[in-house]
Design an enzyme around this catalytic site. Structure first.
Site, PDB file in Angstrom:
ATOM      1  N   GLY A 105       0.860  -1.247  -0.089  1.00 30.41           N
ATOM      2  CA  GLY A 105      -0.088   0.006   0.074  1.00 30.41           C
ATOM      3  C   GLY A 105       0.977   1.317   0.094  1.00 30.41           C
ATOM      4  O   GLY A 105       0.458   2.350   0.513  1.00 30.41           O
ATOM      5  N   ASP A 155       1.586  -0.738 -14.598  1.00 25.68           N
ATOM      6  CA  ASP A 155       2.055  -1.413 -13.540  1.00 25.68           C
ATOM      7  C   ASP A 155       2.373  -2.955 -13.939  1.00 25.68           C
ATOM      8  O   ASP A 155       3.404  -3.337 -13.751  1.00 25.68           O
ATOM      9  CB  ASP A 155       1.298  -1.402 -12.327  1.00 25.68           C
ATOM     10  CG  ASP A 155       0.957  -0.122 -11.717  1.00 25.68           C
ATOM     11  OD1 ASP A 155       1.507   0.992 -12.167  1.00 25.68           O
ATOM     12  OD2 ASP A 155       0.082   0.085 -11.085  1.00 25.68           O
TER      13      ASP A 155
END
Ligand code: GLA
Length: 339
Positions: A105, A155
């Site tokens: 995160g 990503d």
């Protein structure tokens, strides 16, 4: 198709990523310049006779692919990847143990890294350019399903296709990937600022705002600043301005790196940060302060927030001996079987 499972056990590794420049451009087919980094996800697996299970060192939870919903946050990604692979008849029985050196995160693509590692451990392969793109798209779809966040392709592509000592200039329209050498006398430093999640963030709003702009002025990838007058809403106009100028900056940054003009590269990073802050509204006061502080350090050429924003990390480029705190990351190879 099923390389890992010609074996009865193995280990796969998938890196995280840092984007040097080109944020919030991928989902409108623009340019990005990420590196795969030397922090990532490892899965060691062996065949079993039961349903597939994954256990994570992070929280010691076991996720059984036959049990829905999964009993953990990370299990959502595992389930989403496995489900899509099952539809392609990739459905082995394995027990995988997941460990990670990526802070979760923190905006370094821990989720894309996990998705790709899970896919490879389940036997997906990505050897050719087409194979890489197909697996990146499958994992992007898994991310959408797991989080509801309509993320772009950056990503998953860089996690699979990263190259040691290079960034990848990715054209998110053609999906062409061009290696861009990171000079040896430049270090890339990442500073963690704050945990964040893009789920329930304004990321989806930004995607919707760019879509709206494109409905009026056409693809932002080819739009010009002069086209912005056709956008009546000043907010939509700012979003589009960011994307149009960020695409130009990515290419200018590549040229500056290639010619060894690090001061120019740094100044382009600063412009990128300012645009993400002022036009795209995805920075935070903490990130702005960290970028500002980094600029004041001797030997630092430039710094900017990196990734989706709303927290996460900043990235700086600096002389190798510049006294800047943070992780010095190495541009690394993409995901692979390591045993
Ligand atoms: C997140 C998304 C990417 C990209 C960046 C912003 O990391 O997953 O697809 O949109 O934000 O550049």
């Amino acid at each position: 198709m099923n390389e890992a499972h010609a074996l009865t056990q193995g280990t796969v590794w998938a890196p995280g990523r840092v984007n040097l420049i080109g944020d919030h451009t991928d989902y409108t087919g623009g340019f990005v310049l990420p590196i795969a980094i030397d922090l990532g996800t490892t899965i060691t697996w062996h065949s079993t006779n039961t349903s597939s299970q994954f256990r994570s060192d992070v929280d010691d939870v076991i996720v059984d692919l036959d049990v829905v919903p999964p009993p953990s946050h990370w299990g959502k990604y595992v389930h989403a990847v496995a489900l899509l692979l099952q539809q392609q008849h990739v459905d082995p029985q394995i027990f995988g143990t997941i460990s990670s050196t990526l802070p979760i995160g923190s905006g370094l693509s821990s989720s894309a890294s996990l998705e790709i590692a899970v896919a490879l451990s389940l036997g997906a392969t990505a050897r050719s350019r087409d194979g890489i793109i197909a697996l990146a798209k499958l994992c992007q779809q898994a991310e959408h399903a797991a989080t509801g966040v309509p993320c772009g392709i950056m990503d998953q592509l860089i996690v699979l296709a990263g190259q040691s000592k290079h960034a990848l200039l990715i054209d998110c329209s053609s999906l062409d990937m061009t290696p861009v050498c990171i000079p040896d006398n430049l270090k890339i430093v990442v500073q963690f600022i704050a945990h964040r999640t893009l789920a329930r963030s304004a990321y989806s709003d930004r995607v919707a705002q760019c879509t709206l702009a494109q409905e009026i002025i056409g693809p932002l990838r080819s739009a010009k600043i002069a086209d912005l007058v056709a956008l009546d809403d000043p907010v939509i106009q700012k979003r589009a301005l960011h994307v149009i100028t960020e695409n130009v900056r990515v290419n200018e940054f590549c040229s500056a790196l290639a010619s060894g003009d690090f001061a120019q590269a740094g100044s382009i990073m600063t412009d990128s940060h300012n645009s993400l802050r002022d036009n795209f509204d995805v920075s935070t006061a903490q990130m702005d302060a960290a970028v500002h502080a980094a600029h004041a350090i001797p030997g630092v050429y430039g710094a900017r927030m990196t990734g989706g924003g709303f927290g996460g990390c900043i990235v700086a480029i600096a002389d190798v001996d510049a006294p800047i705190n943070g992780w010095t990351v190495q541009a690394s190879d993409g995901a692979r079987l390591i045993k």
